[in-house]
Design an enzyme around this catalytic site. Structure first.
Site, PDB file in Angstrom:
ATOM      1  N   ARG A 258      -3.584  -0.457  -2.501  1.00 45.59           N
ATOM      2  CA  ARG A 258      -2.345  -0.117  -3.199  1.00 45.59           C
ATOM      3  C   ARG A 258      -1.194  -0.941  -2.633  1.00 45.59           C
ATOM      4  O   ARG A 258      -1.045  -1.053  -1.417  1.00 45.59           O
ATOM      5  CB  ARG A 258      -2.054   1.383  -3.078  1.00 45.59           C
ATOM      6  CG  ARG A 258      -3.139   2.223  -3.755  1.00 45.59           C
ATOM      7  CD  ARG A 258      -2.850   3.702  -3.754  1.00 45.59           C
ATOM      8  NE  ARG A 258      -3.980   4.424  -4.324  1.00 45.59           N
ATOM      9  CZ  ARG A 258      -4.071   5.745  -4.398  1.00 45.59           C
ATOM     10  NH1 ARG A 258      -3.078   6.497  -3.941  1.00 45.59           N
ATOM     11  NH2 ARG A 258      -5.133   6.311  -4.929  1.00 45.59           N
ATOM     12  N   GLU A 345       0.266  15.377   1.428  1.00 47.04           N
ATOM     13  CA  GLU A 345      -0.890  15.322   0.537  1.00 47.04           C
ATOM     14  C   GLU A 345      -2.095  14.657   1.190  1.00 47.04           C
ATOM     15  O   GLU A 345      -1.998  13.569   1.755  1.00 47.04           O
ATOM     16  CB  GLU A 345      -0.522  14.541  -0.734  1.00 47.04           C
ATOM     17  CG  GLU A 345      -1.684  14.366  -1.702  1.00 47.04           C
ATOM     18  CD  GLU A 345      -1.487  13.221  -2.668  1.00 47.04           C
ATOM     19  OE1 GLU A 345      -2.489  12.622  -3.062  1.00 47.04           O
ATOM     20  OE2 GLU A 345      -0.324  12.910  -3.005  1.00 47.04           O
ATOM     21  N   SER A 348      -6.029  15.042  -4.160  1.00 49.21           N
ATOM     22  CA  SER A 348      -5.573  15.360  -5.511  1.00 49.21           C
ATOM     23  C   SER A 348      -6.796  15.525  -6.386  1.00 49.21           C
ATOM     24  O   SER A 348      -7.796  14.820  -6.203  1.00 49.21           O
ATOM     25  CB  SER A 348      -4.707  14.238  -6.093  1.00 49.21           C
ATOM     26  OG  SER A 348      -3.444  14.199  -5.487  1.00 49.21           O
ATOM     27  N   ARG A 385      -6.459   8.888   5.298  1.00 51.16           N
ATOM     28  CA  ARG A 385      -5.268   9.655   5.671  1.00 51.16           C
ATOM     29  C   ARG A 385      -5.617  10.981   6.362  1.00 51.16           C
ATOM     30  O   ARG A 385      -4.800  11.528   7.110  1.00 51.16           O
ATOM     31  CB  ARG A 385      -4.402   9.919   4.436  1.00 51.16           C
ATOM     32  CG  ARG A 385      -3.069  10.550   4.784  1.00 51.16           C
ATOM     33  CD  ARG A 385      -2.253  10.926   3.567  1.00 51.16           C
ATOM     34  NE  ARG A 385      -1.644   9.768   2.920  1.00 51.16           N
ATOM     35  CZ  ARG A 385      -0.715   9.868   1.982  1.00 51.16           C
ATOM     36  NH1 ARG A 385      -0.318  11.061   1.554  1.00 51.16           N
ATOM     37  NH2 ARG A 385      -0.197   8.785   1.443  1.00 51.16           N
TER      38      ARG A 385
END
Length: 420
Positions: A258, A345, A348, A385
């Site tokens: 990303r 977060e 998702s 993460r």
């Protein structure tokens, strides 16, 4: 793309979805107009083609003296057919552009608003109260010899890193645990390509508002994926799949890329917001009527992984304006990060209903054997993460980190010790 029948029959529902997202309602009227223009152009072109075909039979039967005038009319009719075909092509292109401009319709109950308008559905576990000053994940990673940001930047630039030693082993253990859990739930493991064609990236909805996030290799016209959702969605593009035995489930393990465009100055420390990371992503093809239940299952699988990591987290119902183009509803699981005194977060899961499958031409046969558009869903089961939350929540005063019990067999130890 949204269902045009839904648009024609319930345009106010589409307008309401746009309002909830904070998106442009006028796009709905533009799409309605383009749809009407396209149907009119198709009808006109079909009428002229039928007239031309019938006229050709007339010419063959006409008396010799009438044929010159008829042939002249034939030329005029051919020109009209050609112009109508061009108008039909232009109308199709205009409809496609207007169609792609509308994001997926939100599901009833999704909160309206933007990034800060989510609704907390549940909170699991209590944030740990430290009797010492906790270190952040980068300080811990450096003490453990697990994370090297300095050399990552030297080799590749800002927001790149090396996982080394116990850092690499911790990630591999985490992702292997995720694959094991996915297998237990009937997922087929996949290692997909991370470079995809434009039609695959566009089909999943990542070349609209998210285009700035995507790395593009211009010489090859290929895109680096930001999630294995993209190649897994494209896997059955243009196919009629068999859902008679229930949903098809894949678990993709891949590196993800990303650009993090527009995030200058945000989360520059450590591995929270980086350009490359590894992830295990769940992807499901289902009948539309089964999609909501599948979404709840994906969320349950994510929660099971978080609980195995023994970290506090909360589940939020993401607001419409923060859903992204393809999602009709999205649940995030956010883990407690002690040094930030905040939930961040980690996972998702999105129900994309028939939006992606309609773009990619993915169908199944219903009980009458008629092809219908499938639904697609996705959800993160583990990613790089997660190391942030694991290290920070399980740290000890001496800089060591207790390994969650579920990872201990894969790591062969119950504690990670600082390097001497």
């Amino acid at each position: 793309m949204i269902d045009l029948r839904e648009l024609r029959e319930h345009p106010d529902v589409v307008r309401a979805s746009q309002r909830a997202r904070g998106a442009d309602e006028s796009l709905v009227d533009s799409l309605l107009s383009a749809d009407a223009d396209r149907r009119a152009a198709v009808s006109r072109a079909d009428e002229l083609r039928a007239e031309q075909k019938a006229f050709g039979r007339t010419v063959g039967k006409a008396p010799k003296e009438e044929r010159p005038a008829l042939l002249e009319r034939g030329k005029e009719l051919a020109a009209e057919v050609k112009a109508a075909a061009a108008a039909e092509t232009a109308a199709n292109e205009a409809l496609t552009a207007a169609h792609k401009a509308i994001p997926n319709l939100i599901i009833d109950g999704v909160p309206a608003g933007g990034e800060d308008d989510f609704v907390t559905l549940k909170t699991v576990g209590e944030p740990r109260q430290f009797d010492f000053q906790p270190l952040d994940h980068l300080e811990l990673g450096e003490k453990l010899g697990a994370i090297d940001m300095e050399r990552g930047a030297k080799v590749s630039g800002a927001r790149f890193y090396f996982l080394r030693g116990v850092g690499a082993r911790l990630q591999l253990a985490l992702l292997n645990l995720a694959i094991g859990k996915a297998l237990a739930h009937g997922f087929t493991p996949m290692v997909p390509p991370v470079l995809v064609k434009p039609e695959t990236m566009e089909g999943t909805g990542f070349l609209g508002e998210h285009a700035a996030e995507v790395y593009h290799l211009g010489d090859d016209d290929l895109y680096l994926v930001g999630t294995s959702e993209v190649p897994l969605a494209g896997y059955h593009a243009g196919e009629i799949i068999d859902l008679n035995d229930g949903p098809i489930r894949y678990a993709g393990w891949s590196s993800c890329f990303r650009r993090e465009a527009g995030s200058y100055g945000k989360d520059t420390r450590g591995i929270i917001r980086v350009h490359q990371f590894d992830k295990v992503e769940m992807f499901v093809y289902a009948r539309p009527e089964d999609a909501a239940a599948q979404h709840e299952q994906l969320l349950a699988f994510e929660e099971d992984m978080l609980q195995a990591m023994e970290i506090p987290y909360r589940v939020i119902d993401v607001a419409a304006g923060d859903l992204g183009t393809s999602a009709a509803r999205k649940f995030d699981c956010e883990a407690w990060v002690p040094t930030q005194n905040a939930y961040r977060e980690l996972t998702s899961t999105s129900n994309c209903t028939t939006f992606q499958a309609r773009r990619l031409g993915i169908r199944y046969r219903d009980e009458n054997g008629k092809p219908q558009v499938a639904a697609t869903l996705n959800g993160t089961l583990a990613t790089t993460r997660w190391l942030v939350a694991i290290l920070e929540n399980h740290q000890q005063e001496d800089g060591s980190v207790v390994v969650p019990q579920a990872l201990q067999p894969l790591l062969g130890t119950d504690v990670l010790l600082p390097k001497q």
